[in-house]
Design a protein around this motif. Structure first.
Motif, PDB file in Angstrom:
ATOM      1  N   ASN A 171     -44.061  -3.105  18.172  1.00  7.42           N
ATOM      2  CA  ASN A 171     -45.446  -2.648  18.110  1.00  7.42           C
ATOM      3  C   ASN A 171     -45.684  -1.941  16.775  1.00  7.42           C
ATOM      4  OD1 ASN A 171     -47.916  -1.333  18.376  1.00  7.42           O
ATOM      5  ND2 ASN A 171     -47.582  -0.753  20.503  1.00  7.42           N
ATOM      6  N   PRO A 172     -46.526  -2.497  15.894  1.00  8.37           N
ATOM      7  CA  PRO A 172     -46.708  -1.897  14.561  1.00  8.37           C
ATOM      8  C   PRO A 172     -47.247  -0.478  14.599  1.00  8.37           C
ATOM      9  CG  PRO A 172     -48.368  -3.584  14.990  1.00  8.37           C
ATOM     10  CD  PRO A 172     -47.358  -3.700  16.079  1.00  8.37           C
ATOM     11  N   GLU A 173     -47.944  -0.120  15.671  1.00 13.17           N
ATOM     12  CA  GLU A 173     -48.458   1.246  15.771  1.00 13.17           C
ATOM     13  C   GLU A 173     -47.337   2.259  15.947  1.00 13.17           C
ATOM     14  OE1 GLU A 173     -51.337   1.242  18.904  1.00 13.17           O
ATOM     15  OE2 GLU A 173     -52.878   0.268  17.662  1.00 13.17           O
ATOM     16  N   LYS A 174     -46.174   1.788  16.397  1.00 11.27           N
ATOM     17  CA  LYS A 174     -45.032   2.678  16.581  1.00 11.27           C
ATOM     18  C   LYS A 174     -44.063   2.632  15.394  1.00 11.27           C
ATOM     19  CE  LYS A 174     -45.109   2.393  21.640  1.00 11.27           C
ATOM     20  NZ  LYS A 174     -44.333   2.135  22.869  1.00 11.27           N
ATOM     21  N   LEU A 175     -44.406   1.850  14.379  1.00  8.66           N
ATOM     22  CA  LEU A 175     -43.517   1.703  13.232  1.00  8.66           C
ATOM     23  C   LEU A 175     -44.100   2.330  11.974  1.00  8.66           C
ATOM     24  CD1 LEU A 175     -42.319  -2.006  13.711  1.00  8.66           C
ATOM     25  CD2 LEU A 175     -41.276   0.102  14.564  1.00  8.66           C
ATOM     26  N   ARG A 176     -45.116   3.151  12.113  1.00  2.55           N
ATOM     27  CA  ARG A 176     -45.804   3.678  10.934  1.00  2.55           C
ATOM     28  C   ARG A 176     -44.882   4.517  10.050  1.00  2.55           C
ATOM     29  NH1 ARG A 176     -48.298   8.886  12.084  1.00  2.55           N
ATOM     30  NH2 ARG A 176     -47.483   9.667  14.051  1.00  2.55           N
ATOM     31  N   LEU A 177     -43.930   5.226  10.642  1.00  2.00           N
ATOM     32  CA  LEU A 177     -43.014   6.050   9.847  1.00  2.00           C
ATOM     33  C   LEU A 177     -41.985   5.209   9.110  1.00  2.00           C
ATOM     34  CD1 LEU A 177     -42.283   9.079  12.215  1.00  2.00           C
ATOM     35  CD2 LEU A 177     -43.857   8.968  10.281  1.00  2.00           C
ATOM     36  N   TRP A 178     -41.858   3.957   9.495  1.00  6.20           N
ATOM     37  CA  TRP A 178     -40.855   3.080   8.896  1.00  6.20           C
ATOM     38  C   TRP A 178     -41.454   2.171   7.833  1.00  6.20           C
ATOM     39  CZ3 TRP A 178     -35.785   3.429  10.799  1.00  6.20           C
ATOM     40  CH2 TRP A 178     -35.644   4.170  11.966  1.00  6.20           C
ATOM     41  N   THR A 179     -42.759   2.225   7.681  1.00  4.06           N
ATOM     42  CA  THR A 179     -43.445   1.303   6.772  1.00  4.06           C
ATOM     43  C   THR A 179     -43.058   1.593   5.328  1.00  4.06           C
ATOM     44  OG1 THR A 179     -45.335   1.186   8.272  1.00  4.06           O
ATOM     45  CG2 THR A 179     -45.677   0.424   6.016  1.00  4.06           C
ATOM     46  N   THR A 180     -42.640   0.561   4.637  1.00  6.50           N
ATOM     47  CA  THR A 180     -42.300   0.710   3.213  1.00  6.50           C
ATOM     48  C   THR A 180     -43.544   0.605   2.373  1.00  6.50           C
ATOM     49  OG1 THR A 180     -41.840  -1.648   3.031  1.00  6.50           O
ATOM     50  CG2 THR A 180     -39.978  -0.194   3.492  1.00  6.50           C
ATOM     51  N   THR A 181     -43.522   1.259   1.231  1.00 13.75           N
ATOM     52  CA  THR A 181     -44.675   1.227   0.334  1.00 13.75           C
ATOM     53  C   THR A 181     -44.340   0.455  -0.941  1.00 13.75           C
ATOM     54  OG1 THR A 181     -43.972   3.329  -0.587  1.00 13.75           O
ATOM     55  CG2 THR A 181     -45.573   3.408   1.179  1.00 13.75           C
TER      56      THR A 181
END
Length: 311
Positions: free
Chosen positions: A301-311
């Motif tokens: 679920n992308p809403e639960k992966l926000r802290l893992w998102t690379t920039t």
């Protein structure tokens, strides 16, 4: 939770420093209770909004701002837990708590732009392990609140009773029942030093598409659970058995040959993330049973992966 809080009275307000110093504790508490950092942050925002909604004279009359804030945050969490049971009935597929990255990943992957190290928000310890949080999900809201407040945060049952709305004796019984659930869920302990090796063996077997090796590192009665939340593809029901899981994982790599597996810390324990291109598409936590893997929790679920998102 959209209430806006009025600003503090200013640096001269004797309660400001004491109140703001409680933020980390409140985030820690709310995450354990709700299994969602996003919801925990909302709870803390609402708690502060209620604090600053009080007249200054009334705030200054509070003997222990920390106790007041904890009581309010606990009650908000209790209400959310009760409503969450209804919301979960409409959730697409299985629900898994929001995974937290280790300190390094929080520092490099955080895109909040605030300049504050997000690792300060939540203290990672054994009570944040995914296995622990999943067991908490099986408890009633009152059990969960009583147990976390007393056993994890060491609040006396007299204080817990004010939050839960029951007698101290009843809260003691709630915590005892919760403790029994935790005990019943325990699996053979895996030495801390051996845990990375088990996860690494799983990763290498998966990358090699070696079904026999995967079966060897999985407990025969292993279970794999995916959480896509209807926003990403995931199995709607748990996959049981080492053989079925191994074949499913190999088929998954066949369908996504560009998937890259990386060893990462997930909720304080060795875990994996899967990346496609520059995007992290799944975070995987493990429940170990001795020298094998008994549980796999894969969050898509992308809403639960926000802290893992690379920039």
């Amino acid at each position: 939770m959209t209430s806006q809080s009025e600003p503090p009275d200013g640096p001269s307000d004797p309660s400001v420093r004491a109140v703001m110093s409680e933020r980390r504790q409140l985030i820690n508490l709310a995450y354990r209770l709700l299994g969602s950092l996003a919801d925990a942050e909302d709870v803390v925002q609402e708690t502060y909004a209620r604090w600053y909604a009080m007249p200054g004279r009334q705030r200054r009359a509070v003997a222990s701002p920390g106790a007041w804030l904890t009581k309010v945050a606990g009650r908000i969490c209790l209400d959310l837990l009760r409503s969450a049971r209804v919301r979960r009935e409409s959730y697409v597929g299985e629900w898994i708590p929001e995974p937290l990255p280790g300190r390094t990943e929080w520092i490099t992957g955080w895109s909040g732009g605030t300049g504050t190290d997000p690792a300060d928000r939540v203290t990672l310890d054994e009570s944040l392990g995914m296995a622990f949080l999943v067991v908490l999900e099986s408890m009633t809201p009152a059990q969960r609140v009583a147990f976390i407040l007393h056993d994890v945060f060491r609040y006396p049952f007299a204080d817990v009773a004010e939050i839960v709305g029951r007698t101290p004796a009843a809260c003691r019984q709630l915590a005892t029942s919760a403790r029994r659930r935790i005990s019943d869920s325990r699996t053979p302990a895996t030495p801390a030093a051996a845990r990375p090796d088990v996860v690494r063996a799983f990763k290498e077997a998966w990358e090699a598409k070696d079904i026999d090796a995967l079966i060897g590192v999985l407990d025969p009665d292993a279970t794999a659970i995916g959480d896509g939340g209807g926003l990403a593809s995931a199995e709607l029901h748990p996959v049981h058995g080492s053989g079925r899981i191994a074949r499913y994982l190999v088929e998954l790599l066949d369908r996504a040959p560009d998937l890259t597996l990386l060893e990462r810390t997930v909720n304080g324990q060795p875990g994996l993330v899967a990346r496609q291109g520059d995007a992290i598409v799944v975070v995987i936590a493990f429940g170990l049973a001795g020298d094998r893997i008994g549980r796999i929790w894969a969050v898509r679920n992308p809403e639960k992966l926000r802290l893992w998102t690379t920039t």
